[in-house]
Design a protein around this motif. Structure first.
Motif, PDB file in Angstrom:
ATOM      1  N   ALA A  12       0.848  -1.206   0.000  1.00  0.00           N
ATOM      2  CA  ALA A  12       0.000   0.000   0.000  1.00  0.00           C
ATOM      3  C   ALA A  12       0.875   1.245   0.000  1.00  0.00           C
ATOM      4  N   ARG A  13       0.337   2.292  -0.594  1.00  0.00           N
ATOM      5  CA  ARG A  13       1.006   3.599  -0.633  1.00  0.00           C
ATOM      6  C   ARG A  13       0.092   4.626   0.030  1.00  0.00           C
ATOM      7  N   VAL A  14       0.636   5.765   0.377  1.00  0.00           N
ATOM      8  CA  VAL A  14      -0.143   6.830   1.014  1.00  0.00           C
ATOM      9  C   VAL A  14      -1.363   7.177   0.163  1.00  0.00           C
ATOM     10  N   ALA A  15      -1.203   7.190  -1.143  1.00  0.00           N
ATOM     11  CA  ALA A  15      -2.320   7.520  -2.039  1.00  0.00           C
ATOM     12  C   ALA A  15      -3.465   6.514  -1.956  1.00  0.00           C
ATOM     13  N   ASP A  16      -3.224   5.355  -1.361  1.00  0.00           N
ATOM     14  CA  ASP A  16      -4.246   4.304  -1.249  1.00  0.00           C
ATOM     15  C   ASP A  16      -5.111   4.447  -0.004  1.00  0.00           C
ATOM     16  N   LEU A  17      -4.799   5.353   0.894  1.00  0.00           N
ATOM     17  CA  LEU A  17      -5.456   5.400   2.200  1.00  0.00           C
ATOM     18  C   LEU A  17      -6.979   5.527   2.128  1.00  0.00           C
ATOM     19  N   ALA A  18      -7.487   6.373   1.277  1.00  0.00           N
ATOM     20  CA  ALA A  18      -8.947   6.518   1.163  1.00  0.00           C
ATOM     21  C   ALA A  18      -9.575   5.210   0.662  1.00  0.00           C
ATOM     22  N   HIS A  19      -8.909   4.545  -0.290  1.00  0.00           N
ATOM     23  CA  HIS A  19      -9.403   3.265  -0.798  1.00  0.00           C
ATOM     24  C   HIS A  19      -9.382   2.198   0.307  1.00  0.00           C
ATOM     25  N   LEU A  20      -8.310   2.189   1.095  1.00  0.00           N
ATOM     26  CA  LEU A  20      -8.210   1.219   2.192  1.00  0.00           C
ATOM     27  C   LEU A  20      -9.318   1.428   3.214  1.00  0.00           C
ATOM     28  N   ALA A  21      -9.565   2.681   3.552  1.00  0.00           N
ATOM     29  CA  ALA A  21     -10.638   2.977   4.515  1.00  0.00           C
ATOM     30  C   ALA A  21     -11.984   2.517   3.969  1.00  0.00           C
ATOM     31  N   ALA A  22     -12.222   2.733   2.680  1.00  0.00           N
ATOM     32  CA  ALA A  22     -13.480   2.287   2.061  1.00  0.00           C
ATOM     33  C   ALA A  22     -13.580   0.763   2.067  1.00  0.00           C
ATOM     34  N   LEU A  23     -12.491   0.090   1.738  1.00  0.00           N
ATOM     35  CA  LEU A  23     -12.490  -1.377   1.767  1.00  0.00           C
ATOM     36  C   LEU A  23     -12.709  -1.901   3.181  1.00  0.00           C
ATOM     37  N   ALA A  24     -12.085  -1.260   4.160  1.00  0.00           N
ATOM     38  CA  ALA A  24     -12.269  -1.681   5.554  1.00  0.00           C
ATOM     39  C   ALA A  24     -13.733  -1.521   5.967  1.00  0.00           C
ATOM     40  N   SER A  25     -14.382  -0.463   5.500  1.00  0.00           N
ATOM     41  CA  SER A  25     -15.808  -0.275   5.786  1.00  0.00           C
ATOM     42  C   SER A  25     -16.644  -1.384   5.142  1.00  0.00           C
ATOM     43  N   GLU A  26     -16.322  -1.734   3.898  1.00  0.00           N
ATOM     44  CA  GLU A  26     -17.017  -2.833   3.226  1.00  0.00           C
ATOM     45  C   GLU A  26     -16.785  -4.150   3.963  1.00  0.00           C
ATOM     46  N   HIS A  27     -15.550  -4.346   4.414  1.00  0.00           N
ATOM     47  CA  HIS A  27     -15.195  -5.569   5.139  1.00  0.00           C
ATOM     48  C   HIS A  27     -16.003  -5.663   6.435  1.00  0.00           C
ATOM     49  N   ALA A  28     -16.067  -4.568   7.179  1.00  0.00           N
ATOM     50  CA  ALA A  28     -16.834  -4.555   8.437  1.00  0.00           C
ATOM     51  C   ALA A  28     -18.311  -4.843   8.165  1.00  0.00           C
ATOM     52  N   ALA A  29     -18.863  -4.233   7.123  1.00  0.00           N
ATOM     53  CA  ALA A  29     -20.263  -4.470   6.779  1.00  0.00           C
ATOM     54  C   ALA A  29     -20.485  -5.928   6.392  1.00  0.00           C
ATOM     55  N   TYR A  30     -19.561  -6.498   5.630  1.00  0.00           N
ATOM     56  CA  TYR A  30     -19.655  -7.897   5.214  1.00  0.00           C
ATOM     57  C   TYR A  30     -19.702  -8.823   6.430  1.00  0.00           C
ATOM     58  N   GLU A  31     -18.914  -8.490   7.467  1.00  0.00           N
ATOM     59  CA  GLU A  31     -18.868  -9.326   8.667  1.00  0.00           C
ATOM     60  C   GLU A  31     -19.915  -8.930   9.704  1.00  0.00           C
TER      61      GLU A  31
END
Length: 156
Positions: A12-31
């Motif tokens: 991951a790179r700094v530019a990915d942070l917003a994408h990572l946060a969005a994926l983490a939100s999707e992951h939490a919702a999935y679980e």
């Protein structure tokens, strides 16, 4: 739908942070978990990029067009019983529509390579007992399950 041939895994790179946060939100919702804090990208920036030797490591699965479709995070931990450190994989998540397309093994290989680079002999992780697809995936990798109940206790 994406085959592994059109996806790659990288750090991951700094530019990915917003994408990572969005994926983490999707992951939490999935679980069915509590959503992450609204400032997750800032918190991840500190953990991933805030020091020369960051505690948290993150790999992203990226399509040829630059779309980030998944991630895996891991950190060094200690096993008292083994008297050794291991790599704890905190998350491995792929967006719906990209599972079963051989991208998950690419993320696992990145985590395995990180463990090897750190001189660690084991990776440990957990998955909810209802997640049959993840369990099948991990079983196919040759991973061994250990039954435990995970607890959380707030401090404060």
């Amino acid at each position: 739908m994406t085959e592994a041939g059109s996806a790659r895994v990288r750090r991951a790179r700094v530019a990915d942070l917003a994408h990572l946060a969005a994926l983490a939100s999707e992951h939490a919702a999935y679980e069915g978990a509590t959503p992450p804090p609204t400032d997750l990208a800032r918190r991840l920036a500190t953990l991933l990029f805030g020091t020369e030797n960051p505690r948290l490591r993150c790999f992203v699965a990226e399509l040829d067009d630059g779309d980030i479709i998944g991630y895996a995070t891991c950190a060094r931990e200690v096993s008292t019983w083994d008297g050794a450190e291991y790599l704890h994989m905190d998350c491995l998540f792929l967006r719906e529509g990209h599972r079963g397309r051989k991208v998950g093994p690419l993320l696992m290989e990145a985590v395995l390579a990180e463990a090897r680079a750190l001189g660690l002999g084991q990776i440990q992780w957990q998955t909810p007992p209802w997640n049959a697809d993840a369990i099948r995936f991990y079983d196919r990798l040759g991973a061994q399950a250990k039954e435990k109940v995970r607890y959380h206790l707030s401090v404060g």
